[in-house]
Design an enzyme around this catalytic site. Structure first.
Site, PDB file in Angstrom:
ATOM      1  N   GLU A   1     105.641  74.193  18.423  1.00  0.00           N
ATOM      2  CA  GLU A   1     104.578  74.836  19.401  1.00  0.00           C
ATOM      3  C   GLU A   1     104.449  76.602  18.721  1.00  0.00           C
ATOM      4  OE1 GLU A   1     105.683  71.373  21.825  1.00  0.00           O
ATOM      5  OE2 GLU A   1     106.593  72.881  20.383  1.00  0.00           O
TER       6      GLU A   1
ATOM      7  N   GLU B   1     109.782  65.996  23.460  1.00  0.00           N
ATOM      8  CA  GLU B   1     110.072  66.213  24.807  1.00  0.00           C
ATOM      9  C   GLU B   1     109.776  64.907  25.742  1.00  0.00           C
ATOM     10  OE1 GLU B   1     108.247  70.701  25.741  1.00  0.00           O
ATOM     11  OE2 GLU B   1     106.498  68.714  25.742  1.00  0.00           O
TER      12      GLU B   1
END
Length: 258
Positions: A132, A112
């Site tokens: 995730e 990210e």
């Protein structure tokens, strides 16, 4: 120190300094990164930023789950940083270009942060992923909304739904990475990109970044009509006159950032 920060010759260098934890980001590191980005925004002398991780194994493995706050996924979502992971994944207020120097794994929040950069230079040993879903969480801090805007949707979906990792070569082919080099050439490649940025007029670079960041959702005609403050500043700057004069006089321009 969990984050190293230095400024030299108009270049800020930000290094997540937790190699023993694969440069995973805990709450203290997250807070320090936010402070650093705010400081960079307030320093008009900075013209480029290089973001990386210490050591050779990882750019960043994302959130440090072993130092977790105990918050549920919903609680985390409710209080997450509006600027995204590391204060950079979704940041819109930073006007200078950010180069991600990806020296190893960029996973979860690490990827990210890469998505928040403007230019990505990777070692051929680097790997990218958003795992995730494998731990029952979501890439909330930028990955789920930003990745599909930078690479083809199905490639992004495949990464997020399976937790698979993408090689540096695959990331370059998908358009996420600008250059891939052997580890021993990584610093030289980054320095070459930095040097090219510094050769460009700083206000022009800021205007380009502002337009890229703020008009991607618009049609070309709509985007061209947007008059950002950075665009106006570049158009009326002394540097815009200096650049033309230097070209005519066959010399290197002297940028003053005004």
């Amino acid at each position: 120190m969990s984050v190293l920060f230095s400024i030299e010759s108009h270049v800020a260098r930000v290094t997540i300094n937790r190699p023993e934890r694969m440069n995973a980001v805990d709450q203290e590191t997250e807070a320090r990164l936010e402070e650093i980005w705010t400081a960079i925004e307030g320093d008009r002398d900075i013209r480029c930023v290089v973001l990386t991780g210490a050591g050779e194994r990882a750019f960043s493995a994302g959130a440090d789950l072993k130092s977790g706050s105990g918050a549920s996924g919903l609680e985390y979502w409710a209080r997450m940083n509006p600027n995204g992971f590391g204060g950079i994944a979704l940041r819109q207020s930073l006007t200078v270009p950010v180069i991600a120097r990806v020296n190893g794994l960029a996973l979860g929040g690490g990827l990210e942060m890469v998505l928040g950069a403007d230019i990505v230079i990777a070692s051929d040993t680097a790997r990218f992923g958003l795992p995730e879903a494998k731990v029952g969480r979501l890439p909330l801090d930028g990955g789920m909304v930003a990745l599909q805007r930078l690479i083809p949707r199905n490639i992004a979906a495949g990464l997020m739904m399976t937790g698979r990792m993408m090689s540096a070569a695959e990331a370059q082919a998908a358009g996420l990475v600008n250059a891939v080099v052997p580890p021993e050439n990584l610093d030289a490649e980054v320095d070459a990109w930095v040097a090219d940025i510094l050769k460009s007029a700083p206000l022009s670079v800021k205007a380009i970044k502002a337009t890229l960041r703020r008009t991607a959702h618009l049609s070309p005609m709509e985007a061209r009509a947007v008059q950002t403050p950075e665009l106006i500043a570049a158009l009326v700057s002394e540097d815009s006159e200096e650049g033309v004069a230097a070209f005519r006089e066959k010399r290197a321009p002297v940028w003053r950032g005004r």
